[in-house]
Motif scaffolding. Structure first.
Motif, short mmCIF file in Angstrom:
data_model
loop_
_atom_site.label_atom_id
_atom_site.label_comp_id
_atom_site.label_asym_id
_atom_site.label_seq_id
_atom_site.Cartn_x
_atom_site.Cartn_y
_atom_site.Cartn_z
N UNK C 92 0.82 -1.22 0.00
CA UNK C 92 0.00 0.00 0.00
C UNK C 92 0.84 1.26 0.00
N UNK C 93 2.03 1.16 -0.60
CA UNK C 93 2.93 2.31 -0.57
C UNK C 93 2.63 3.29 -1.69
N UNK C 94 1.38 3.75 -1.74
CA UNK C 94 1.00 4.80 -2.67
C UNK C 94 -0.35 5.33 -2.20
N UNK C 95 -0.45 6.62 -2.09
CA UNK C 95 -1.77 7.21 -1.88
C UNK C 95 -2.16 7.85 -3.21
N UNK C 100 5.43 8.38 -6.33
CA UNK C 100 5.90 7.02 -6.05
C UNK C 100 6.85 6.47 -7.11
N UNK C 132 3.96 13.99 -0.29
CA UNK C 132 3.15 14.92 0.51
C UNK C 132 1.99 14.20 1.18
N UNK C 133 1.56 13.06 0.63
CA UNK C 133 0.51 12.30 1.30
C UNK C 133 1.03 11.67 2.58
N UNK C 134 2.34 11.61 2.75
CA UNK C 134 2.90 11.03 3.96
C UNK C 134 2.84 9.52 3.97
N UNK C 135 3.25 8.90 2.88
CA UNK C 135 3.19 7.43 2.77
C UNK C 135 4.49 6.79 3.26
N UNK C 136 5.30 7.59 3.92
CA UNK C 136 6.63 7.11 4.30
C UNK C 136 6.64 5.79 5.08
N UNK C 137 5.75 5.58 6.05
CA UNK C 137 5.82 4.29 6.77
C UNK C 137 5.64 3.10 5.83
N UNK C 138 4.66 3.23 4.91
CA UNK C 138 4.42 2.13 3.98
C UNK C 138 5.59 1.98 3.00
N UNK C 139 6.18 3.10 2.62
CA UNK C 139 7.31 3.04 1.70
C UNK C 139 8.47 2.29 2.36
N UNK C 140 8.69 2.59 3.62
CA UNK C 140 9.74 1.93 4.38
C UNK C 140 9.51 0.40 4.39
N UNK D 20 -5.67 -0.55 -2.99
CA UNK D 20 -6.31 0.33 -3.97
C UNK D 20 -6.40 -0.41 -5.29
N UNK D 263 -5.36 18.18 -1.02
CA UNK D 263 -5.44 18.68 0.36
C UNK D 263 -6.18 20.01 0.45
N UNK D 491 -6.06 10.41 -3.97
CA UNK D 491 -5.08 9.73 -3.16
C UNK D 491 -5.72 9.09 -1.93
#
Lengths: 200, 261, 153, 772
Positions: C92-95, C100, C132-140, D20, D263, D491
């Motif tokens: 789920x590393x994309x909002x 990405x 900017x969506x803040x997907x960093x935890x999932x990216x990690x 998704x 946003x 998103x």
């Protein structure tokens, strides 16, 4: 942004002040000033040309005098506006310049509230502050040279082509000339525009 | 070629130049592109130190084994430049010629006493990095001179070093202050970044000093060099304070390594 | 104008470009690679990342003429079953996903250097890319998952 | 985790963590955005921008620009005003913003003229060649000058037709206040409090910075204006353009693609009115694409100044709260008035408070316009009320967590603005974050350079009400479905959860449900994709449209004699549908039409309602359809030498009613929290005399992967809403509300200093420590 500084000129206020009132002298002291023209009693127009890093730059400006104080401490308040059309930028400066005695010398100080709008405005404060210091030093050195025909310390760091020091005969102050004095000091800041063109 | 082109702009990695063009404030139209010139991307090492071509990338300096071995402080400083992607492109010659006061490598090169090799039609000369940064974004390079190499002396055996970069806003921002410290043969060399209009250098002899005395001496020698430019990252006052904190951290850290060595 | 050839995801594209043309624009407009995106124009966000050979480049700051003959990989050139691509999708590393592709390519570069990256190595390699969506935890998680898939312990 | 290959599973339905639908496409970058669409030959547009913050336009010189090779046309605001008259002024609350300035400019960077050219580079060059002469007017840079000075950004107020309750402001002159909301309950001045805390708070303007830049393409085809644009509000844009061009709605078509983040940045009037006006004027295709620098000037988040108090009586009960809130809306009101009211009404916080007095004002200044931003003004007032209650707890010697817990609103409580609480589990959220960060374990605060602390904060926000959602469902004979809604997936994953809702009701694989992208020619009206309203509002419409389809299918099945085992009328609950599956649906539809590939269509509407604010008290029995409740808990360390804050653990909880897709909900919570971390510590727009000085990503500060807390825990709290689809509510904003005050409170805990201005930069912290 607010800019304030002070520099010393090795001559008394009574010597320096008339010098300010000589448009030719001022044109030589302001880095890159090519034209100064009086439009009416309190409005002036000029052009500043500079060449930095092989890029020629030209900005028109106007100055409007707001008040003049001619006592022990001599002061002028003025509003200056400049514009560089190519860079889509304009500048507005509320400036106050004062000259007061300091032993055998004069202390010239200025305070400016400068607004820089447009493309250049977003480049931020550090560059402008730094450039204004450079131009101020150059102006101060040229002014000192103009005051004192004898060799002066503090060689200008990067003199312009017009830096040959003239011997200027002091002339009596006139209203026109007073305006030029303010233009001189504040234009040092407008010259910042020129410096930024180098884009570093 | 530089002498025949009107309004030349040397194009190294191009990362800084492209930004300025995009901001609409740089109009230089004759780029002298160094990418096509062979031999500018080489790193050579011998007992005396390293010689790196101007088109070696920051990433190259960071990852090259010889640099890591011979001048680990330089390698560390290059690792702190922007991010890996920018480091892949940014050239070390361009980085120096840019002369920006905030860049990461200059403090390290100052501490290491690196030399810039500058070439023009008149020939080649060597400029110590300690005399290279003349004024705000102004270097000792003549308009027609190119950086053709950077020479970095080998870090002496038994030396210790630290590079500390401090960002005051988001963690990967430009530095608010940075410092490189090299302690070699009891001589402490300090390079400062972002704390004055130019990268600054200071040194002192620490013979017989304790770590605390060395810290005190370091703070004393850097004090007159600090002339920070205020911006969104901090006021003059704050940057001066930070300088003291990071210089103390760096000297203390390096001193500890020295003790442990 | 210069005639250059870019080998984009294995396919040569011969094209005429001006001296000042940016790799980003040439890839988008002439090679049809819309996964390469302008987010900031100054190399600060990483949305325009491409791999030249195995090396990441900010295409928004790169002159196209310099890449004549280069082998360029963009995210759309990666197979859906690629370790990194599938790990990002599975984790789920994309909002909105706009940034990405840049993270995916940076991850490939990272894993080529460090097949089992530490947490700090992941941070260090990806800190120049902004989500900017803040997907960093999932990216990690996705980077670790990709590493695991690529070289299982 | 990898999806299971089974064609239908619980994973796919409501409550499932399915990925998704287009995850692979987004990861590989093959989901096409607006800027990726081939547009063929078109005129590229660049605008010339004002270099004055406030000035009358004396003359616009275009000759030089027109003389440049490749320039088709140069248009001034005056040209457009001549053509379109007052319709050139648009805006969701006030019709105050011209597509191009024509009488005066009101901020540095305002568009004054537009160039149409063969390519963007030429257009930009020509835009630079336009020259404008100005007559300067006194600029209004800040709230104080705006409220007390004598220079006015707008000569008179011009409310748009959107807000009926603003009509009385029409034509009002000599003010920069375009809206004032007042909430009064009880009499706070008469409260004899035991203890009062007071603060002057500031939250700066910020920018959204979605990584995808705004882009609009507009053209005329068959006498209709068509547009492809990066917008969250296609239905609003269609109405605005119809008004601008004086066309029936049927002659305006607005389409979107998935957005690369928004946003709030891509809402209401951005590039669209100018694009429409130019396309119509020249009857040709135009493309407007903002650079990053230009995007910063399109809209911002409101800077807000809040002076507030909170009083506890002798018995420790909260007896009174006051707040004077001023939102700096910049040169144009945008949706500022609505923000002013919706946020002003929650300025006292989600607490049982005896009496309240709130004044919330929306104020014009000569700066880039402020509009909607994730949280809609509420993070700014949350910064105030959560700092105050924390301080009050400290003053009273109470534990900040326990003190809040005691006074938080519970189910059924009447909030200060007069509306009852339902499905707003503040206590549950607060408990969850407190437990997550081990509130009961005192941090080792330290005595040296590093000091540690912990903090909590709670947030409350009302969903945008009233709004309208419609859905049309087309069921294909093969038991796949095509859902037509105008919700824009930017998103948040709305397409995925809407598909999950349809799939759950019909008992089909959600991957067989296709959601059509907003296209006003095809997809039905939807007020807006914003304010975390879609899951509830559009979700209800989608559930209804699927239920209606299910009823239809079962009715058809009942008519088909060869299926004797079918029951008659199904239950409305939509849960017990063991009789439908993909195979069965295909059979029913095939039997009905006697053809493969046929389709069945149903439609549904969901409209929420509210009671307008009482004119005197600002109270309302039903001010909103539902509430968002969120809480944040933080553990952090402060380096007292540098002032840098290191987040060790941040837990963020949100009451979402029911999570349709828990994975996406968690992602919204953490994503919002990360954005909130930026706002707390460094993210802000810096202006100097009306000039934006950090409007590039070299200087504007956004959180990177390095700014994450060591540990980040999203927590879903579910107190189902009676009327939500499956009990669900939205979540996009919940996670951001309380982040900054939780961090501020933890800093207070660590070093004993209360910060009232955001962001809490290292320099601010060091300066405060030094002056202690």
């Amino acid at each position: 942004m607010k800019l304030a500084s002070e520099f010393s000129v090795p001559a008394s206020p009574t010597e320096v002040f008339p010098l300010f009132f000589d448009p030719d002298a001022m044109r030589r002291c302001i880095p890159g000033c090519e034209e100064l023209e009086r439009l009416d009693e309190s409005t002036y127009r000029g052009r500043l040309v500079n060449e930095v890093a092989h890029v020629r730059f030209s900005a028109g400006f106007s100055a409007a005098i707001e008040s003049v104080t001619d006592s022990d401490v001599k002061a002028v308040k003025a509003v200056l506006k400049g514009e560089d059309r190519k860079l889509g930028s304009s500048i507005k400066i509320d400036a106050q310049l004062r000259i007061r005695p300091d032993g055998d010398s004069s202390l010239v100080d200025y305070e400016m509230d400068m607004a820089l709008w447009g493309k250049l405005g977003r480049l931020g404060e550090p560059i402008i502050r730094r450039r204004s210091q450079e131009v101020e030093r150059e102006f101060a050195a040229l002014l000192a040279a103009a005051c004192a025909p004898q060799p002066v310390t503090g060689e200008p760091e990067r003199s312009t082509g017009t830096a040959a020091v003239p011997t200027v005969a002091p002339s009596p102050p006139s209203r026109t000339a007073r305006t030029v004095a303010v233009v001189a000091a504040v234009l040092a800041v407008i010259a910042v525009l020129a410096g930024m063109r180098r884009g570093r | 070629m530089m002498s025949t082109v009107d309004n030349p702009m040397v194009y190294g990695g191009g990362t800084a130049i492209q930004i300025l063009i995009k901001q609409g404030i740089l109009f230089a139209d004759n780029f002298v592109d160094l990418a096509g010139i062979p031999g500018l991307t080489e790193i050579t090492a011998d007992a005396a130190g390293l010689r790196a071509g101007p088109m070696v990338t920051a990433r190259g300096m960071e990852t090259d084994d010889r640099v890591r071995r011979v001048a680990p402080l330089a390698s560390t400083a290059y690792r702190h430049v922007a991010n890996p992607r920018v480091r892949n492109t940014a050239s070390i010659g361009g980085n120096l010629a840019h002369g920006d006061y905030r860049l990461d490598p200059p403090p390290a090169l100052l501490a290491l006493d690196a030399t810039v090799e500058a070439t023009s039609v008149r020939g080649t000369r060597s400029l110590p990095v300690r005399q290279f940064f003349v004024d705000f974004q102004q270097t000792a390079l003549a308009p027609d001179e190119l950086v053709t190499a950077v020479r970095i002396p080998a870090q002496p055996t038994g030396s210790a070093y630290r590079f500390v970069k401090y960002s005051s806003l988001s963690a990967n921002d430009w530095p608010c202050a940075s410092v490189a410290v090299l302690i070699a043969g009891r001589e402490v060399h300090i390079g400062l970044g972002a704390l004055a209009p130019v990268p600054r250098y200071a040194s002192f002899d620490a013979t017989g000093m304790t770590d605390q005395a060395a810290v005190d001496a370091a703070l004393e020698v850097i004090a007159p060099l600090l002339d920070p430019i205020p911006d969104v990252r901090g006021s003059v006052r704050y940057k001066r304070r930070l300088a003291q904190v990071i210089v103390e951290d760096a000297v203390r850290g390096a001193w500890k390594d020295l003790d442990n060595a | 104008m210069n005639e250059i050839t870019l080998i984009v995801n294995g396919t040569p594209h011969r094209t005429r470009v001006s001296d000042s043309a940016l790799l980003l624009d040439v890839l988008r407009e002439q090679a049809g690679c819309t996964s390469v995106r302008e987010g900031c124009g100054v190399g600060a966000c990483g949305a325009c990342t491409v791999l030249v050979g195995e090396t990441s480049v900010s295409s928004c700051l790169a002159l196209a003429t310099r890449y004549d003959g280069a082998n360029i990989t963009t995210a759309e050139g990666l197979d859906e079953n690629d370790d990194v691509v599938s790990a990002f999708a599975d984790c789920g590393a994309a909002q909105c996903g706009y940034c990405i592709p840049g993270f995916v390519l940076m991850t490939r570069e990272l894993l080529a250097e460090h097949p089992r990256p530490t947490s700090e190595q992941i941070t260090e390699h990806l800190e120049g890319n902004i989500c900017r969506c803040g997907t960093y935890p999932e990216i990690r998680t996705a980077v670790s998952t990709a590493a695991e898939r690529r070289s299982p312990r | 985790m990898p999806e299971t290959p089974e064609k239908t599973s619980r994973q796919d339905w409501v409550g499932g963590r399915r990925a998704r639908y287009d995850a692979l496409g987004r990861v590989r970058g093959v989901v096409g955005h607006v800027g990726d669409q081939p547009v063929g030959t078109c005129a590229h547009v660049a605008v010339h921008r004002s270099t004055q913050p406030h000035a009358a336009i004396r003359a616009v010189h275009t000759e030089e620009a027109l003389a440049i090779d490749g320039v088709y046309a140069v248009v001034t605001g005056a040209d457009l005003h001549k053509r379109f008259g007052e319709a050139l002024l648009t805006g969701p609350a006030f019709a105050d913003q011209p597509a191009l300035a024509y009488d005066k400019v009101r901020f540095v960077g305002e568009p004054v003229a537009a160039v149409l050219a063969a390519d963007l580079a030429t257009a930009r060059e020509a835009a630079d060649a336009v020259y404008v002469e100005y007559d300067e007017l006194d600029p209004v840079y800040d709230l104080d000058t705006a409220l007390n000075g004598e220079s006015y950004v707008h000569d008179e107020l011009r409310p748009s037709a959107v807000f009926g309750d603003l009509r009385h402001l029409d034509g009002v002159r000599d003010t920069n206040i375009n809206y004032e909301y007042r909430l009064r309950h009880g009499n706070p001045n008469k409260v004899s409090g035991a203890r009062t805390v007071r603060g002057e708070f500031w939250a700066p303007p910020t920018h959204h910075v979605p990584i995808e830049l705004p882009c609009t393409v507009a053209w005329v085809e068959g006498g209709r204006l068509e547009m492809l644009t990066t917008t969250q509000t296609p239905s609003y844009v269609r109405q605005t353009i119809a008004d601008l061009l004086d066309l029936p709605l049927s002659r305006v078509r607005v389409t979107t693609r998935p957005l690369g983040g928004s946003f709030g940045a891509k809402m209401y009037d951005r590039l669209e009115p100018l694009a429409a006006a130019l396309a119509w004027q020249f009857q040709r295709k135009v493309r407007l694409a903002a650079s990053r620098e230009e995007a910063f000037l399109l809209t911002t988040r409101h800077g807000a100044a809040i002076t507030s108090t909170l009083t506890a009586d002798a018995g420790g009960q909260l007896s009174a709260a006051t707040a004077d809130v001023a939102y700096d809306t910049g040169a144009y009101a945008d949706v500022g008035p609505r923000i002013t009211a919706k946020s002003g009404m929650v300025a006292p916080g989600p607490y049982r408070i005896g009496s309240v007095d709130v004044r919330s004002r929306c104020v014009y200044t000569n700066k880039p316009s402020a509009g909607p931003f994730r949280g809609f003004g509420v993070p700014q007032v949350t910064w105030s009320h959560e700092s105050l209650i924390d301080e009050l707890a400290h003053e009273l010697g109470e534990d900040p967590y326990a003190f809040r817990r005691e006074h938080l609103l519970r189910e059924g409580d009447l909030a200060p603005m007069g509306t009852r609480m339902h499905s707003a589990d503040f206590v549950g959220c607060l408990d969850a974050v407190a437990e997550s960060i081990s509130w009961d374990t005192q941090p080792d605060r330290g005595t040296g350079r590093i000091r540690r602390g912990r903090g909590v904060a709670v947030g409350v926000k009302a969903v945008l009400t009233p709004t309208i959602a419609n859905a049309v469902l087309q069921l294909n004979q093969d038991a796949s479905a095509t859902l037509m809604i105008s919700t824009v997936d930017m998103g948040q994953g709305s397409d995925t959860i809407m598909a999950q809702i349809v799939a759950d009701v019909l008992r089909v694989d959600s991957r067989r449900v296709h959601v059509v992208r907003a296209d006003t020619d095809v997809t039905p009206y939807d007020t807006i994709t914003a304010g975390s309203r879609s899951t509830y509002h559009t979700g209800n419409a989608v559930r209804a449209v699927a239920e209606s389809m299910r009823v239809r299918l079962l009715a058809l099945a009942a008519e088909q004699p060869e299926q004797p085992e079918q029951h008659g009328q199904p239950e409305r609950s939509g849960v017990d549908t063991g009789e439908l599956d993909e195979e069965r649906i295909a059979e029913i539809v095939h039997a009905h039409f006697g053809a493969r590939g046929a389709t069945l269509t149903t439609e549904a509407n969901f409209t929420s309602s509210w009671s307008p604010y009482d004119k005197e008290t600002g109270r309302s029995e039903k001010v909103t359809e539902h509430w968002f409740a969120g809480a944040v808990g933080v553990r952090l360390a402060v380096d007292t030498a540098t002032g840098r804050v290191h987040l060790e653990h941040l837990a963020v909880a949100g009451d979402v009613g029911r999570a349709i897709n828990p994975a996406l909900v968690e992602q919204q919570l953490t994503g919002a929290a990360i954005m909130g971390i930026g706002h707390a510590l460094f993210d802000q727009l810096v202006l100097d005399q009306g000039q934006l000085v950090n409007g590039t990503l070299l200087d504007y500060q956004l959180p990177s992967i390095r700014d994450l807390p060591d540990e980040l825990t999203p927590i879903i709290v579910e107190s189902p809403h009676d009327d939500g689809p499956f009990g669900a509510k939205g979540v996009g904003e919940t996670g951001i509300l309380a982040v900054a005050p939780a961090i501020g409170n933890a800093i207070r805990d660590a070093i004993g200093l209360r910060f009232t201005r955001l962001p809490m930069t290292p320099e601010a912290i060091v300066t405060a420590l030094e002056s202690r």
